[in-house]
Each structure stands twice: as structure tokens, then as C-alpha cells.
Design an enzyme around this catalytic site. Structure first.
Site, mmCIF file in Angstrom:
data_model
loop_
_atom_site.group_PDB
_atom_site.id
_atom_site.type_symbol
_atom_site.label_atom_id
_atom_site.label_comp_id
_atom_site.label_asym_id
_atom_site.label_seq_id
_atom_site.Cartn_x
_atom_site.Cartn_y
_atom_site.Cartn_z
ATOM 1 N N HIS A 79 -41.248 -98.667 -7.629
ATOM 2 C CA HIS A 79 -41.849 -97.636 -8.568
ATOM 3 C C HIS A 79 -40.725 -96.789 -9.344
ATOM 4 C CE1 HIS A 79 -40.342 -94.439 -5.398
ATOM 5 N NE2 HIS A 79 -40.623 -95.671 -4.814
ATOM 6 N N GLY A 125 -30.494 -117.425 -20.987
ATOM 7 C CA GLY A 125 -30.393 -116.717 -19.575
ATOM 8 C C GLY A 125 -29.272 -115.576 -19.586
ATOM 9 N N ILE A 166 -28.964 -113.180 -7.342
ATOM 10 C CA ILE A 166 -30.097 -113.796 -6.584
ATOM 11 C C ILE A 166 -29.928 -113.299 -5.247
ATOM 12 C CG2 ILE A 166 -28.833 -115.688 -5.725
ATOM 13 C CD1 ILE A 166 -31.490 -117.405 -6.140
ATOM 14 N N HIS A 171 -30.934 -108.737 -16.369
ATOM 15 C CA HIS A 171 -31.499 -109.950 -15.737
ATOM 16 C C HIS A 171 -31.662 -109.497 -13.973
ATOM 17 C CE1 HIS A 171 -31.366 -114.439 -14.517
ATOM 18 N NE2 HIS A 171 -32.131 -113.859 -14.029
ATOM 19 N N GLY A 207 -32.594 -124.805 -18.648
ATOM 20 C CA GLY A 207 -33.586 -124.615 -17.281
ATOM 21 C C GLY A 207 -34.514 -123.498 -17.581
HETATM 22 C C1 ACO Z 1 -32.863 -119.338 -11.649
HETATM 23 C C2 ACO Z 1 -31.440 -118.895 -11.721
HETATM 24 O O1 ACO Z 1 -30.811 -119.672 -11.169
HETATM 25 S S1 ACO Z 1 -31.124 -117.424 -11.872
HETATM 26 C C3 ACO Z 1 -29.324 -117.183 -11.484
HETATM 27 C C4 ACO Z 1 -29.070 -116.450 -10.186
HETATM 28 N N1 ACO Z 1 -27.495 -116.464 -10.081
HETATM 29 C C5 ACO Z 1 -26.587 -115.746 -9.486
HETATM 30 O O2 ACO Z 1 -27.445 -114.591 -8.920
HETATM 31 C C6 ACO Z 1 -25.406 -115.691 -9.658
HETATM 32 C C7 ACO Z 1 -24.516 -114.409 -9.203
HETATM 33 N N2 ACO Z 1 -23.280 -114.454 -9.258
HETATM 34 C C8 ACO Z 1 -22.243 -114.463 -8.194
HETATM 35 O O3 ACO Z 1 -22.827 -114.104 -7.202
HETATM 36 C C9 ACO Z 1 -20.949 -114.594 -8.555
HETATM 37 O O4 ACO Z 1 -20.421 -115.106 -7.544
HETATM 38 C C10 ACO Z 1 -20.385 -113.240 -9.171
HETATM 39 C C11 ACO Z 1 -20.753 -112.921 -10.455
HETATM 40 C C12 ACO Z 1 -20.430 -112.110 -8.204
HETATM 41 C C13 ACO Z 1 -18.623 -113.244 -9.172
HETATM 42 O O5 ACO Z 1 -18.344 -114.449 -9.875
HETATM 43 P P1 ACO Z 1 -16.760 -114.599 -10.298
HETATM 44 O O6 ACO Z 1 -16.176 -113.377 -10.989
HETATM 45 O O7 ACO Z 1 -16.845 -115.775 -10.770
HETATM 46 O O8 ACO Z 1 -16.025 -114.241 -9.051
HETATM 47 P P2 ACO Z 1 -15.279 -115.682 -7.891
HETATM 48 O O9 ACO Z 1 -16.308 -116.876 -7.623
HETATM 49 O O10 ACO Z 1 -13.962 -115.908 -8.675
HETATM 50 O O11 ACO Z 1 -14.995 -114.933 -6.368
HETATM 51 C C14 ACO Z 1 -14.290 -113.834 -6.677
HETATM 52 C C15 ACO Z 1 -14.168 -113.495 -4.933
HETATM 53 O O12 ACO Z 1 -15.421 -112.907 -4.596
HETATM 54 C C16 ACO Z 1 -16.302 -113.535 -3.798
HETATM 55 N N3 ACO Z 1 -17.685 -113.763 -4.053
HETATM 56 C C17 ACO Z 1 -18.128 -114.084 -4.942
HETATM 57 N N4 ACO Z 1 -19.445 -113.984 -5.339
HETATM 58 C C18 ACO Z 1 -19.573 -113.420 -3.965
HETATM 59 C C19 ACO Z 1 -21.019 -112.879 -3.273
HETATM 60 N N5 ACO Z 1 -21.938 -113.066 -4.023
HETATM 61 N N6 ACO Z 1 -20.984 -112.515 -2.294
HETATM 62 C C20 ACO Z 1 -19.729 -112.219 -1.564
HETATM 63 N N7 ACO Z 1 -18.741 -112.685 -2.050
HETATM 64 C C21 ACO Z 1 -18.630 -113.148 -3.196
HETATM 65 C C22 ACO Z 1 -15.646 -115.059 -3.699
HETATM 66 O O13 ACO Z 1 -15.775 -115.519 -2.248
HETATM 67 C C23 ACO Z 1 -14.074 -114.506 -3.819
HETATM 68 O O14 ACO Z 1 -13.449 -114.120 -2.768
HETATM 69 P P3 ACO Z 1 -11.881 -114.283 -2.658
HETATM 70 O O15 ACO Z 1 -11.192 -113.764 -3.541
HETATM 71 O O16 ACO Z 1 -11.561 -113.788 -1.193
HETATM 72 O O17 ACO Z 1 -11.814 -116.028 -2.475
#
Ligand code: ACO
Length: 202
Positions: free
Chosen positions: A126, A62, A156, A135, A8
């Protein structure tokens, strides 16, 4: 222009290149089950790509770790792709291989490293310094004077206040609000952002 990767993310890059009037010469992917992307046939895998002479290529992958690995194996010239509706200060700099999506803003004196992704609607203000293979996801905002270390992913909609230093190969979760420095390899979530674990160094 040749494109490595047929995900994607690659589709977004093809779209940018077509907006810019750049011809797509070939798309390459490791997954032999993918036959085409947006009507362009997949020409082969990365090993096949390395056997041809190419002038310009963009690594449309990505995953920051994989993008880095492939970039280090590439002989050709890596190009930049910037959507015509991104706003890039003339007083900023953008490293080779970096892609900048629609409505992103890179403000004055920001320095963006190589092979990075400045995604849709994100904002790098800035004096920010972003090392290579970073990323910045859609809707994420970096205030002024933020430092982002190599390979770090800002999720995101995350917000980072001014002057914060984020280490290398870290992850800032979706929607996090980062108000303190983040160590290397840390995974930070929430508001205010807190470290929940550490990534394993590659
Ligand atoms: C165009 C596009 O698509 S660009 C791509 C954009 N994608 C993104 O921004 C994805 C960002 N990734 C995230 O936010 C992910 O959740 C990460 C990297 C922070 C963590 O991922 P993982 O290590 O797999 O964590 P996992 O899903 O096991 O969650 C661990 C704990 O953190 C919490 N948690 C995970 N992400 C978040 C978040 N963003 N905010 C708050 N809490 C979160 C979960 O609820 C979980 O809590 P619990 O243990 O109390 O149940």
C-alpha cells in the site's frame, strides 16, 4: 500488439498477451541473427519498426536504461500488459508501457510509473510510489509507503521495509534487505543492505 525485443523477458510478455487473448502482430529486435521468438518471425529492427504505423506496442526489454531510450523515441501508443493472475488493487494506478507478471500483487494506493516491470511473485504494498522505468524482480517485496526512483532495479528476492526511499537509477542486489534510505545511483547488497558502489549516471 507489437513487441520490441526478443529476449527471455519478451517471451514472458508474449505468454501474458496470449493469456489475455491479445494477438501478436509483430516482434522486432536489433539483433538480426534472431529469426523468431516462440514461432513468431522477427519482423526487423527498431528503425524498421519506426517506419510502420502501429497502434499498440510494448517495449519488452529488461534493461531499464535501454527501455527508457526506446520509449522516448516511440511515436505509437504504449500498452500495459497485466497477467490475469496478478492481483492489482482497483485503488492503485499503473502507468503506460508497464508489464505485470503472474502472481504479482500491487496493493491499494500504490502508484506505478511508466514502462516499468513488476515481475513474477513480487509484491508492491500500500501507498508505494514507483517512478518510471523501474524493475521489481521476482519475489522482491516492498512494504508499505516505499518510494522507488526512476530507473531503479530491485533484485530478485530483495525486501524493503516500510517507508524507505530508494533513489533513482540505483540497484538493490538479489536478496538484499533494505532498512535505510538508498541514495541515487547506489548499488546496495546484503542484510542489512549496504552501499558497495555507485552507478555512473547515463
Ligand atoms: C526474471 C529475471 O531474471 S529478473 C532479473 C533478476 N536479477 C537480479 O535480481 C540480479 C540482481 N543483481 C545483483 O544482485 C548483482 O550482483 C548486483 C547488481 C548487486 C551487483 O553486481 P556487480 O556490480 O556486477 O557486482 P559484483 O558481482 O562485481 O560483486 C561485487 C561484490 O558484491 C558482492 N555481491 C554482489 N551481489 C550481491 C548480492 N546480491 N548479495 C550480496 N553480495 C553481493 C559480490 O560477492 C562481490 O563481493 P566481493 O567484492 O567481496 O567479492
Amino acid at each position: 500488439m507489437h513487441i520490441i525485443g526478443a529476449s527471455g523477458h519478451a517471451k514472458v510478455i508474449v505468454d501474458i498477451l496470449l493469456e489475455l487473448g491479445v494477438e501478436i502482430s509483430g516482434i522486432w529486435d536489433e539483433n538480426s541473427r534472431i529469426e523468431a521468438l516462440m514461432g513468431y518471425p522477427i519482423k526487423g529492427n527498431f528503425e524498421a519498426f519506426k517506419k510502420i504505423q502501429v497502434e499498440n506496442v510494448i517495449i519488452a526489454i529488461g534493461n531499464n536504461t535501454i527501455r527508457k531510450r526506446i520509449s522516448l523515441e516511440l511515436a505509437g501508443n504504449s500498452s500495459v500488459a497485466i497477467h490475469p493472475k496478478a492481483v492489482i488493487s482497483r485503488f492503485s494506478s499503473v502507468g503506460v508501457g508497464t508489464v505485470i507478471m503472474a502472481n504479482a500483487t500491487v496493493n491499494v494506493s500504490a502508484l506505478i510509473g511508466k514502462h516499468s516491470i513488476i515481475n513474477t511473485n513480487s509484491s508492491v504494498d500500500h501507498d508505494c510510489i514507483l517512478e518510471d522505468y523501474v524493475h521489481i524482480s521476482p519475489q522482491a517485496g516492498l512494504a508499505g509507503n516505499v518510494f522507488v526512483g526512476e530507473g531503479t532495479h530491485i533484485g530478485i528476492g530483495a525486501s524493503v521495509i516500510q517507508g524507505v526511499k530508494i533513489g533513482k537509477w540505483a540497484n538493490v542486489g538479489a536478496g538484499a534487505v533494505v532498512i535505510r534510505d538508498v541514495p541515487d545511483y547506489a548499488v546496495v547488497v546484503g542484510n542489512p543492505g549496504k552501499v558497495i558502489r555507485y552507478n555512473t549516471p547515463a
